[in-house]
Scaffold this active site. Structure first.
Site, mmCIF file in Angstrom:
data_model
loop_
_atom_site.group_PDB
_atom_site.id
_atom_site.type_symbol
_atom_site.label_atom_id
_atom_site.label_comp_id
_atom_site.label_asym_id
_atom_site.label_seq_id
_atom_site.Cartn_x
_atom_site.Cartn_y
_atom_site.Cartn_z
ATOM 1 C CE1 TYR A 94 9.165 3.492 1.058
ATOM 2 C CE2 TYR A 94 7.359 2.255 0.078
ATOM 3 C CZ TYR A 94 7.820 3.383 0.740
ATOM 4 O OH TYR A 94 6.939 4.388 1.084
ATOM 5 N N GLY B 46 11.172 -3.530 4.307
ATOM 6 C CA GLY B 46 11.638 -2.584 5.335
ATOM 7 C C GLY B 46 10.456 -2.017 6.106
ATOM 8 N NE ARG C 113 6.801 9.861 -5.173
ATOM 9 C CZ ARG C 113 6.733 10.080 -3.874
ATOM 10 N NH1 ARG C 113 5.988 9.310 -3.113
ATOM 11 N NH2 ARG C 113 7.402 11.071 -3.339
ATOM 12 C CB THR D 138 -4.192 -1.740 -18.267
ATOM 13 O OG1 THR D 138 -3.161 -2.717 -18.149
ATOM 14 C CG2 THR D 138 -4.521 -1.504 -19.733
ATOM 15 C CD GLN D 139 0.802 0.566 -15.135
ATOM 16 O OE1 GLN D 139 0.267 0.197 -16.164
ATOM 17 N NE2 GLN D 139 2.001 1.130 -15.127
ATOM 18 C CG ASP E 284 4.763 -0.794 -11.737
ATOM 19 O OD1 ASP E 284 5.578 0.142 -11.771
ATOM 20 O OD2 ASP E 284 3.529 -0.629 -11.694
ATOM 21 N N PRO E 285 3.127 -3.061 -9.043
ATOM 22 C CG PRO E 285 2.722 -2.608 -6.800
ATOM 23 C CD PRO E 285 3.620 -2.220 -7.942
#
Ligand code: UDP
Length: 321
Positions: free
Chosen positions: A149, A152, A190, A212-213, A277-278
């Site tokens: 993603y 892309g 999501r 905590t993200q 995962d950011p």
């Protein structure tokens, strides 16, 4: 003046909201194109029989042949939820981003149409700069599970700018941050849809990792306004421009807000954090404020109220079936 506007990904969450808003202008004729992989005709069923609205079932991986003169194209076609774009669909996701960009750009070139690409905050990857401004080049893992993603969408941005440099195609590139609201798919995995649907079903909320993200959540009506303003902006404003709500929340804060609104007796359960995962994400929207005279108006609490009502109705309909 009458305009014909093509929206790829038009039956998806953002696409269907965009179709609906653009249809409010009687001068607009909308061609909505989708393969319905993550979108659904049920999202546009109120528009289907309007003579100014046309639906075409098509995959943007394949060249687009539309016999009508097109004035504007919004390219939204791409699965956007991590569970939908990763895994076995990963190669298809990259193809959708890259071939989809080429095929829609070719159509824009033939029609001398303006074309807007919906890029993403994912181009910043795991950001080392906070908040993220457009001149930050990002920190994407090119071989990770999100790369299909992220890369892309990055390749699509580069194609858009090359079409502009080589052919003079009138492009706009927006980078959309997390967005929520009515017409999200309850099962797309999501965080906002998961939490609301879990709470409405009386289930505990699943937090991935320690929660905590952070993410910054934009209500969909605010985003749609920004997309339309970007399309209408001066021809020399190409972007990329960040579109999102800069109010930043931890995932725990989001969970607690949803629990408080729906059912205070629910608990939080922990699940593993997916790879790459950011950790944090917040848009710097100075450019959008300056160039589009836009900023979001709907805060998370107000937006969640409308979204909870939407999902409650949708789940009730499912139960009634
Ligand atoms: N997330 C979570 N529980 C869920 C779904 C997602 O804790 O049931 C987390 C996910 O790990 C991420 C954040 O919520 O840190 C936002 O996830 P989402 O898939 O909504 O968007 P994205 O990761 O693409 O920003």
């Amino acid at each position: 003046m009458t305009k014909t506007i093509l929206i790829t990904g038009g039956t998806g969450f953002i696409g269907s909201n965009l179709c609906r808003q653009l249809m409010r202008d009687e001068n607009n004729k909308i061609i909505c194109l989708d393969n319905n992989y993550t979108g659904s005709l049920s999202n546009i069923e109120d528009l289907l029989y309007n003579p100014r609205f046309q639906f075409i079932e098509h995959d943007v991986i394949h060249p687009l042949e539309i016999n009508e003169k097109i004035d504007e194209i919004y390219n939204l076609a791409c699965p956007a939820s991590p569970p939908a774009y990763q895994g076995r669909r990963a190669i298809f996701t990259t193809k959708t981003c890259v071939y989809g960009a080429i095929n829609t750009l070719e159509l824009a070139r033939k029609n001398d149409a303006k074309i807007l690409q919906t890029s993403t905050s994912e181009v910043y990857g795991e950001p080392l700069i906070h908040p993220q401004a457009e001149n930050y080049r990002g920190n994407v893992n090119p071989i990770g599970i999100r790369a299909c993603y992220d890369e892309g969408k990055r390749a699509a941005e580069s194609l858009f700018f090359d079409y502009n440099r080589i052919y003079g195609t009138k492009i706009k590139v927006v980078r959309i941050f997390n967005t929520y609201g009515p017409y999200m798919d309850p099962n797309d995995g999501r965080v906002v849809s998961n939490f609301i649907c879990q709470a409405l079903r009386g289930e505990n909320l699943t937090i991935y990792g320690n929660g905590t993200q952070t993410r910054s959540f934009c209500y969909v009506d605010d985003l749609i306004e920004a997309l339309i303003k970007t399309m209408a902006s001066e021809d020399d404003f190409l972007g990329p421009v960040n579109l999102g709500n800069p109010a930043e929340f931890t995932i725990i804060e989001l969970a607690n807000l949803v629990i408080k609104k729906i059912n205070p007796s629910l608990n939080i359960i922990s699940k593993p954090l997916p790879d790459d995962d950011p950790t944090q994400r917040r848009p710097d929207i100075s450019l959008a404020k300056q160039k589009l005279n836009w900023q979001p108006k709907i805060d998370l609490s107000a937006g969640l109220d409308v979204t909870i009502k939407y999902f409650a109705d949708k789940l009730n309909q499912e139960v009634a079936k």
